[in-house]
Design an enzyme around this catalytic site. Structure first.
Site, PDB file in Angstrom:
ATOM      1  N   ASN A   1       0.883  -1.175   0.000  1.00 18.97           N
ATOM      2  CA  ASN A   1       0.000   0.000   0.000  1.00 18.97           C
ATOM      3  C   ASN A   1       0.912   1.215   0.000  1.00 18.97           C
ATOM      4  O   ASN A   1       1.505   1.551   1.028  1.00 18.97           O
ATOM      5  CB  ASN A   1      -0.901  -0.032   1.245  1.00 18.97           C
ATOM      6  CG  ASN A   1      -1.717   1.240   1.400  1.00 18.97           C
ATOM      7  OD1 ASN A   1      -1.734   2.085   0.499  1.00 18.97           O
ATOM      8  ND2 ASN A   1      -2.376   1.392   2.525  1.00 18.97           N
TER       9      ASN A   1
ATOM     10  N   LYS B   1       0.244   4.254  -0.271  1.00 17.06           N
ATOM     11  CA  LYS B   1      -0.349   5.451   0.354  1.00 17.06           C
ATOM     12  C   LYS B   1      -0.087   6.690  -0.523  1.00 17.06           C
ATOM     13  O   LYS B   1      -0.059   6.574  -1.743  1.00 17.06           O
ATOM     14  CB  LYS B   1       0.171   5.605   1.785  1.00 17.06           C
ATOM     15  CG  LYS B   1      -0.065   4.326   2.609  1.00 17.06           C
ATOM     16  CD  LYS B   1       0.157   4.483   4.081  1.00 17.06           C
ATOM     17  CE  LYS B   1      -0.114   3.158   4.779  1.00 17.06           C
ATOM     18  NZ  LYS B   1       0.029   3.218   6.233  1.00 17.06           N
TER      19      LYS B   1
ATOM     20  N   HIS C   1      -9.449   1.702   4.910  1.00 17.30           N
ATOM     21  CA  HIS C   1      -8.165   1.758   5.616  1.00 17.30           C
ATOM     22  C   HIS C   1      -8.316   2.652   6.850  1.00 17.30           C
ATOM     23  O   HIS C   1      -9.046   3.646   6.809  1.00 17.30           O
ATOM     24  CB  HIS C   1      -7.077   2.302   4.680  1.00 17.30           C
ATOM     25  CG  HIS C   1      -5.717   2.155   5.278  1.00 17.30           C
ATOM     26  ND1 HIS C   1      -5.223   3.040   6.202  1.00 17.30           N
ATOM     27  CD2 HIS C   1      -4.761   1.206   5.105  1.00 17.30           C
ATOM     28  CE1 HIS C   1      -4.006   2.643   6.568  1.00 17.30           C
ATOM     29  NE2 HIS C   1      -3.706   1.535   5.916  1.00 17.30           N
TER      30      HIS C   1
ATOM     31  N   GLU D   1      -6.562   4.872   8.071  1.00 13.93           N
ATOM     32  CA  GLU D   1      -6.280   6.294   7.845  1.00 13.93           C
ATOM     33  C   GLU D   1      -7.504   6.996   7.257  1.00 13.93           C
ATOM     34  O   GLU D   1      -7.788   8.150   7.570  1.00 13.93           O
ATOM     35  CB  GLU D   1      -5.045   6.441   6.942  1.00 13.93           C
ATOM     36  CG  GLU D   1      -3.769   6.113   7.705  1.00 13.93           C
ATOM     37  CD  GLU D   1      -2.668   5.495   6.875  1.00 13.93           C
ATOM     38  OE1 GLU D   1      -2.724   5.558   5.634  1.00 13.93           O
ATOM     39  OE2 GLU D   1      -1.732   4.940   7.484  1.00 13.93           O
TER      40      GLU D   1
ATOM     41  N   GLU E   1      -5.536  -4.672  10.511  1.00  6.98           N
ATOM     42  CA  GLU E   1      -4.462  -3.721  10.764  1.00  6.98           C
ATOM     43  C   GLU E   1      -4.721  -3.000  12.086  1.00  6.98           C
ATOM     44  O   GLU E   1      -5.508  -2.033  12.123  1.00  6.98           O
ATOM     45  CB  GLU E   1      -4.389  -2.689   9.643  1.00  6.98           C
ATOM     46  CG  GLU E   1      -4.150  -3.287   8.271  1.00  6.98           C
ATOM     47  CD  GLU E   1      -3.533  -2.285   7.303  1.00  6.98           C
ATOM     48  OE1 GLU E   1      -2.489  -2.602   6.750  1.00  6.98           O
ATOM     49  OE2 GLU E   1      -4.085  -1.182   7.142  1.00  6.98           O
TER      50      GLU E   1
ATOM     51  N   GLY F   1       2.633   2.224  10.871  1.00  5.01           N
ATOM     52  CA  GLY F   1       3.607   3.313  10.746  1.00  5.01           C
ATOM     53  C   GLY F   1       4.341   3.638  12.035  1.00  5.01           C
ATOM     54  O   GLY F   1       5.009   4.660  12.127  1.00  5.01           O
TER      55      GLY F   1
ATOM     56  N   SER G   1       3.465  -2.230  10.361  1.00  2.00           N
ATOM     57  CA  SER G   1       4.912  -2.335  10.592  1.00  2.00           C
ATOM     58  C   SER G   1       5.493  -3.687  10.153  1.00  2.00           C
ATOM     59  O   SER G   1       6.395  -4.222  10.784  1.00  2.00           O
ATOM     60  CB  SER G   1       5.249  -2.057  12.058  1.00  2.00           C
ATOM     61  OG  SER G   1       4.861  -0.727  12.412  1.00  2.00           O
TER      62      SER G   1
END
Ligand code: 13P
Length: 258
Positions: free
Chosen positions: A11, A13, A101, A103, A173, A179, A219
């Site tokens: 991904n 991003k 996702h 985010e 996730e 991250g 991660s």
């Protein structure tokens, strides 16, 4: 015995211009061998602006790399300034679209309801959704992981057919692992993923539960991927930061070390 082929997807991003994206996919392709693709489905999810370029390179060089988008709207067209429809992505030969996702849930107001609409629309356009779910740090610390993940899974997947549930990709996730360099323990991730698989079974029956591929994300890097892939319920990974480095991503795909 499971017949689920592991799926490792980068991904990207909001990284890489279309020119940088071309260079990255070419490098990834160069670093992977046919036996890597036999063992693992490899995918990349570039930004919208790079999809066309990456697709052209994948097709012209016959790369066995799946193409995914990172988001879409649930309507096929209309007055939705700035949005991209599933039909547009299907026309670009995207096979996958990431839906929900964390985010997007945290920063752009996505809810289980919109994720559910997107998942249905992605299927309707002939693609496969990668539905993301996961708990926050506060929720984990409050012992709510199973409850939150269960609620997200049931609501995000509501109304999908048994066949669709079996074809689906789910990415578990944990938000606190994204991250941060702080990955979940493989055993913990496996336990939560097994719970998600159980819920898919309740929604769509045993064949769907057995077929659905559930990735871990958060991660993931070359140094820890093998420990995740050793878990019986983990069928791959959705890789953020480490997928931007071709060498690191290739090492992740080649986690078997052969
Ligand atoms: P990182 O691998 O950078 O933690 O990101 C994970 C992720 O969000 C993949 O979708």
């Amino acid at each position: 015995m499971t017949t689920r082929k592991p799926f490792i997807c980068g991904n990207w991003k909001m990284h890489k211009t279309h020119l940088e994206a071309i260079a990255l996919v070419q490098k990834v392709h160069y670093l992977l061998r046919p036996q890597d693709h036999d063992a693992v489905e490899v995918g990349v999810a570039p930004a919208f602006t790079a999809l066309r370029s990456v697709q052209t390179v994948i097709e012209s060089d016959n790369m066995p790399i799946s193409l995914g988008a990172q988001n879409c709207h649930w309507q096929d067209h209309g007055a939705f300034t700035g949005e991209v429809s599933p039909g547009m992505l299907a026309k670009l030969k995207c096979q996958y679209v990431i839906a929900g996702h964390s985010e997007r849930r945290a920063l752009f107001g996505e809810t289980d309801e919109t994720v559910n609409k997107k998942a249905k629309a992605i299927f309707a356009a002939g693609m496969t959704p990668i539905v993301c779910i996961g708990e926050s740090l506060e929720q984990k610390d409050a012992g709510l992981t199973e409850e939150i993940v269960g609620t997200q899974a049931r609501a995000s997947l509501a109304g999908l057919t048994s066949e669709q549930l079996g074809q689906l990709v789910i990415a578990y996730e944990p938000v606190w692992a994204i991250g941060t360099g702080r990955n979940a323990l493989p055993e913990d991730a496996n336990q939560t993923i097994a719970l998600i698989r159980k819920i898919v079974g309740e929604l769509g029956g045993a064949p769907a539960a057995n077929a659905v591929r559930i990735q871990y994300g958060g991660s993931v890097k070359a140094a820890n991927i093998a420990s995740f892939m050793a878990m019986p319920d983990i069928d791959g990974a959705l890789v953020g930061g480490a997928s931007l480095d071709a060498e690191e991503f290739a090492l992740i795909v080649r986690y078997r070390g052969d």
